[in-house]
Design an enzyme around this catalytic site. Structure first.
Site, PDB file in Angstrom:
ATOM      1  N   LYS A  23     -14.421 -21.839  51.450  1.00 42.00           N
ATOM      2  CA  LYS A  23     -13.390 -21.714  52.475  1.00 42.00           C
ATOM      3  C   LYS A  23     -13.472 -20.315  53.082  1.00 42.00           C
ATOM      4  O   LYS A  23     -13.732 -19.335  52.371  1.00 42.00           O
ATOM      5  CB  LYS A  23     -12.018 -21.946  51.823  1.00 42.00           C
ATOM      6  CG  LYS A  23     -10.844 -22.017  52.796  1.00 42.00           C
ATOM      7  CD  LYS A  23      -9.546 -22.321  52.043  1.00 42.00           C
ATOM      8  CE  LYS A  23      -8.341 -22.458  52.968  1.00 42.00           C
ATOM      9  NZ  LYS A  23      -7.100 -22.747  52.228  1.00 42.00           N
ATOM     10  N   SER A  59      -4.707 -26.635  54.136  1.00 40.07           N
ATOM     11  CA  SER A  59      -5.539 -25.855  55.023  1.00 40.07           C
ATOM     12  C   SER A  59      -7.027 -25.853  54.674  1.00 40.07           C
ATOM     13  O   SER A  59      -7.837 -25.479  55.511  1.00 40.07           O
ATOM     14  CB  SER A  59      -5.030 -24.415  55.034  1.00 40.07           C
ATOM     15  OG  SER A  59      -5.175 -23.824  53.752  1.00 40.07           O
ATOM     16  N   SER A  95      -2.838 -26.693  49.650  1.00 44.12           N
ATOM     17  CA  SER A  95      -3.983 -26.598  50.557  1.00 44.12           C
ATOM     18  C   SER A  95      -5.333 -27.020  49.984  1.00 44.12           C
ATOM     19  O   SER A  95      -6.289 -27.160  50.736  1.00 44.12           O
ATOM     20  CB  SER A  95      -4.102 -25.171  51.108  1.00 44.12           C
ATOM     21  OG  SER A  95      -3.164 -24.980  52.142  1.00 44.12           O
TER      22      SER A  95
END
Lengths: 490, 484
Positions: free
Chosen positions: A82, A157, A181
């Site tokens: 990420k 996310s 997330s």
């Protein structure tokens, strides 16, 4: 492994193939790079592909193997990160324009540990700006599409990390989880995602959103892969004062396939109004499968659950308003041009650099922390947080794990959540886990009639990731997706 | 009477101080970069100091030890679980745009610092001592601003006094006392020129007899003992002129300009920051280990005020005692000399030798007392030679000078040079007799009332003995022989 490496091969299989010489790391990396080239134009999972670095890393693994040097447990395994995980020499934006062009001079702890285990950093994945969002639509750069239905979001996310794993664009990935997330996009993309206990994985080198809630964790195509990744990244880090010093369990070894005698709680607050009927049914099948294998299913109550969402939306924005103060255009990132003075430099840089959701949360948090209102908001929210933690502590007296849906609904269409609050409500089942600092695991437990993945969430005692993974493995075997692959990429 | 003194007949000034002291650690408060003065700009940085995304703070264990030493030395109540908080304001010398400090749960509260007013000790109550990190430095060159983050993250303690001082002199003395104390404890170099100790003053005025405090202003950037006194004096006068002419003091922060000798408004109450304090979520509560606290307490040296009292009790004058405790190395020298000498009653005499001969010689040689070529035991031995009459004070100074220069023991110098004082009455009597006989005319003159001639005889005896004659005995014998 045959001449074309299987992009859906497990981490174990890939590592073994490279270790035995059945495949080279270079071929594995090239296969994923090729697949990213072919598929990611549409999916948009990656913000940056580390082609050169990944090839160099693979070549180094291949040379080490040729020289009979010892290989790490993840040697040659391509992992996507990420984009809020700081990577030395590799642009890190956290999905924000304000960090455009920033090349970090250091690796975060989880990245350092992955590299030490021999893993290859394949690239950086898309995310909601600074982790603030549940659909990856709030990325300042691009949309990421759900590989199961490209008209839908992947969740967020960590949407890029989840989509990349689901689409076979990497062996596994890392995400971060502040209020769901990792688990929510994992559920929406039909992969396994784990948020470890707060402090189990170092936050050193994680672009902070809400420091008391943020945690790094794996997204993978199987529970076993998630366990292997967690073993690699977990452990005490003296550079993170909130890091836990306890020894790390052998997670993969905990996957016995047994749940006999395990007490599984079904918190009634997680099965109330607003839960999608298909998800409700899938969770019932999951509970039944566990019961059939000897687990004891217990109804429990977590009475303060309803207060988790408002507490979260005070605490997380308050911390964010502070953590994001550093983005001022002075030392790194983007600086607004032509500011006549310092105040203008700040306001223009931040005005142009942050997206609307980030600005909204900075304002929320600034409001909550202003002089004279601290007690009414931040302190009150921390008291609620303590109540939520107590709910869980009480539950552990009667059950070993809690089984809940990960999300109230499957992946939604782009733009479907019209208001911020609609979006926030999608996180009602995942937030409490972060507020209490507990480990949480999302495991696929079926598809809707429309072919969208459903996630079952397991919550456990602090540092009891092993039990969650063991139970998750049983769910995966009983009601998981098996060999079903996302339509969009098969 | 000055204008200020006149005004102070009816008015009273109230002063509280906030003093920032850099702790002498090897590394920064929350990260591993070195702490060093005068390094090339931005050479002492790391991801945490630079406030890079993802970087985290971990508090320096050594800094805590040093702060605890100060807390104990000021008899503060130590909070066994204190907390770091974030204090938010935007400025380029602070890369995170918040400072890690302590807010409602500081490490130390309710301590005291003893300062000297005249020859007396006076106690100043402290509100708190808390931990925080220093900011970097901005320099402005024309239209360009430069940021140097070498100082950013240096560990600080902020010492906050109660508003209990009333004169500029007291304010300056407090800072002197705190400066002396932190150097005494070895927890800071506290060099004000290097910014290692920096002072802000809160000043207000009220009519005498009034209990309520007046509106205060905060004076920043007063960074020498002299400036403190000057700036506070200036501010008291400014406020008094204002209120005397029917005006009102506004709550504001003022910046002292030492060159111009005046202050100007830095920010008004309306422009004041809302610092939005909240507990730093990156840092768990700071827990003090009781065993460690005990160990630090056991290791504390006797403090300047206690030593001052001990010296004055032994007969040392207040001024001398104050000078002796002005620096730990000097006071330690004094103690070592007293110990080597063996008689506390000689403290005053030993102190005089240290303050006159030793400090003079050290100054001339440009050496610190800690690096004195003449060790305390040697000084003690020399003092004993003077005290027991082996040599005169005058010869003692010569012996001191030679021993300081060559390192030779005083007794050896005395023996080699044959400068032992002649204190034997018979021996000295013979010499006196000889001198008087040889100068009968002067003896007659003295007997006839010319007092000045007495000095002539003393001089002759000294000449005869090469200065070794015991002056007291010489005087007595001469008086007896000369008849008055």
């Amino acid at each position: 492994m045959s001449s074309t490496p299987d992009p859906y091969a497990s981490v174990t299989a890939t590592a073994r193939a490279i270790a035995t010489g059945e495949a080279t790391a270079t071929r594995v990396v090239d296969a994923y790079l090729g697949r990213i080239r072919n598929l990611d134009r549409e999916l948009g999972a990656f913000l940056a592909v580390n082609a050169e670095g990944a090839r160099a890393g693979a070549a180094a693994v291949d040379r080490a193997r040729a020289a009979n040097e010892p290989l790490g447990p993840l040697a040659g395994v391509p992992i996507a990160l990420k984009d809020n995980l700081v990577t030395r020499g590799l642009a890190t934006t956290a999905g924000s324009k304000i960090l455009a062009g920033w090349i970090p001079p250091y690796d975060g702890d989880a990245v350092t540990r992955l590299r030490a285990a021999g893993a290859i950093v394949l690239g950086k994945t898309n995310m909601d700006e600074f982790g603030m969002g549940s659909s990856t639509e709030r990325s300042a750069y691009q949309k990421t599409r759900n590989p199961w239905d490209t008209s839908r979001v992947p969740g967020g996310s960590s949407g890029g990390s989840a989509a990349a794993v689901a689409a076979g664009l990497c062996a596994a990935s890392l995400g971060t989880d502040t209020g769901g997330s990792i688990r929510q996009p994992a559920a929406m993309c039909g992969v396994v995602g784990m948020k470890p206990t707060y402090g189990r994985v170092s936050r050193y080198g994680v672009v902070a959103y809400a420091s008391s809630l943020d945690q790094v964790g794996p997204l993978a195509r199987s529970v076993e892969d998630a366990a292997l990744l967690l073993s690699a990244i977990a452990g005490h880090d003296p550079r993170d004062a909130t890091s836990i010093a306890a020894p790390v369990d052998a997670y993969a070894a905990a996957l016995t396939g047994e749940v006999a005698g395990l007490r599984v709680g079904l918190p009634r607050e997680y099965y109330g109004e607003g839960l999608d009927a298909e998800i409700r049914a899938a969770l019932a099948r999951t509970a039944e499968a566990l019961r059939e294998r000897g687990a004891e299913i217990v109804d429990v109550s977590l009475p303060h659950t309803a207060h988790a969402l408002p507490a979260y939306y005070v605490i997380a924005p308050a911390e964010a308003s502070s953590n994001l103060a550093r983005y001022d255009g002075i030392r790194y990132g983007t600086r607004a041009p032509d500011a006549p003075d310092l105040l203008a430099l700040y306001s223009k840089t931040r005005g142009a650099g942050f997206g609307p959701e980030v600005k909204r949360r900075i304002m929320l948090g600034t409001y909550a922390l202003r002089a004279g209102y601290y007690d009414a908001y931040y302190k009150k929210a921390q008291q609620v947080r303590a109540c939520i933690s107590r709910d869980f502590a009480d539950a552990w007296a009667t059950v070993d794990v809690l089984l809940t849906p990960t999300t109230p609904a499957p992946a939604f269409r782009f733009g479907a959540k019209a208001t911020p609050v609609d979006m926030y409500l999608g996180d009602i089942y995942t937030l409490a886990c972060n507020l209490a600092g507990l480990p949480g695991l999302s495991v696929p437990c079926g598809l809707t009639a429309g072919g969208l993945p459903i996630g079952a969430q397991l919550l456990g005692r602090p540092l009891d990731e092993a039990t969650l993974l063991r139970a998750g493995g049983v769910i995966e075997a009983a009601v998981g997706l098996g060999a079903q692959r996302p339509r969009a990429v098969s | 009477m000055t204008e200020l003194a006149q005004l102070l007949v009816d008015w009273e000034a109230v002063i509280g101080l906030e003093v920032h002291v850099q702790l002498a650690t090897a590394s920064k408060a929350f990260s591993p970069s070195a702490v060093q003065f005068g390094a090339p700009p931005n050479s002492l940085t790391d991801p945490t100091v630079l406030g890079l995304p993802g970087a985290l703070p971990v508090y320096n264990a050594r800094a805590l030890e040093l702060a605890l030493a100060l807390g104990l030395a000021t008899s503060s109540r130590i909070r066994m679980t204190s907390r770091f908080a974030r204090k938010h304001y935007f400025y380029p010398d602070q890369p995170k745009n918040y400072q890690i400090s302590q807010y409602d749960e500081p490490l130390c509260e309710h301590g005291v610092v003893d300062m000297f007013i005249g020859g007396e000790l006076r106690r100043v109550e402290l509100t708190r001592i808390h931990l925080e990190e220093d900011a970097g430095k901005n320099t402005h060159v024309g239209a360009t601003s430069h940021v140097d983050l070498d100082r950013a993250g240096v560990p600080l303690v902020e010492v906050v006094t109660e508003p209990v001082m009333h004169t500029p002199e007291e304010a300056a003395e407090f800072v002197r006392a705190l400066h002396g104390l932190v150097r005494w404890l070895g927890i800071s170099e506290a060099d004000m020129e290097k910014g290692q100790l920096r002072c802000d003053a809160n000043v207000s005025v009220r009519r005498r007899g009034e209990d309520r405090l007046g509106t205060r202003t905060e004076l920043k950037n007063i960074n020498s003992f002299r400036f403190i006194q000057h700036a506070v004096e200036h501010e008291i006068a400014r406020q008094l002129r204002l209120v005397e002419s029917g005006g009102r003091v506004e709550r504001e922060t003022r910046l002292w300009d030492a060159v111009a000798g005046q202050s100007h408004t830095m920010r008004t109450k309306e422009e004041a920051n809302d610092y939005r304090y909240f507990p730093d979520p990156d840092l768990p509560p700071l827990v003090v280990d009781p065993a460690q606290l005990d160990a630090i307490e056991r290791g504390l040296p006797e403090l300047p005020a206690a030593r001052f009292r001990r010296y004055t009790r032994s007969g040392v004058g207040a001024d001398e005692a104050r000078t002796l405790v002005g620096e730990r190395a000097l006071a330690d020298y004094m103690d070592a000399a007293i110990a080597a000498h063996g008689d506390e009653a000689s403290a005053k005499f030993i102190g005089n030798w240290i303050l006159t001969e030793l400090l003079g010689a050290l100054r001339a040689a440009e050496r610190d007392v800690a690096a004195s070529p003449l060790p305390p035991a040697t000084l003690a031995a020399l003092v004993r030679l003077v005290e027991d009459g082996t040599i005169s004070g005058k010869i003692g100074k010569e012996v001191f000078e030679e021993s300081f220069r060559t390192g030779e023991a005083p007794a050896a110098i005395v023996a080699r040079r044959g400068v032992q004082q002649i204190s034997n009455e018979a021996e000295l009597g013979t010499i006196v007799e000889r001198v008087v006989t040889a100068n009968q005319r002067q003896a007659d003159g003295y007997a006839g009332g010319n007092d000045k001639l007495f000095g002539f005889f003393v001089g002759q005896v000294m000449k005869e003995t090469g200065g070794r004659a015991n002056p007291v005995l010489t005087t007595a014998l001469l008086k007896k022989r000369l008849g008055r």
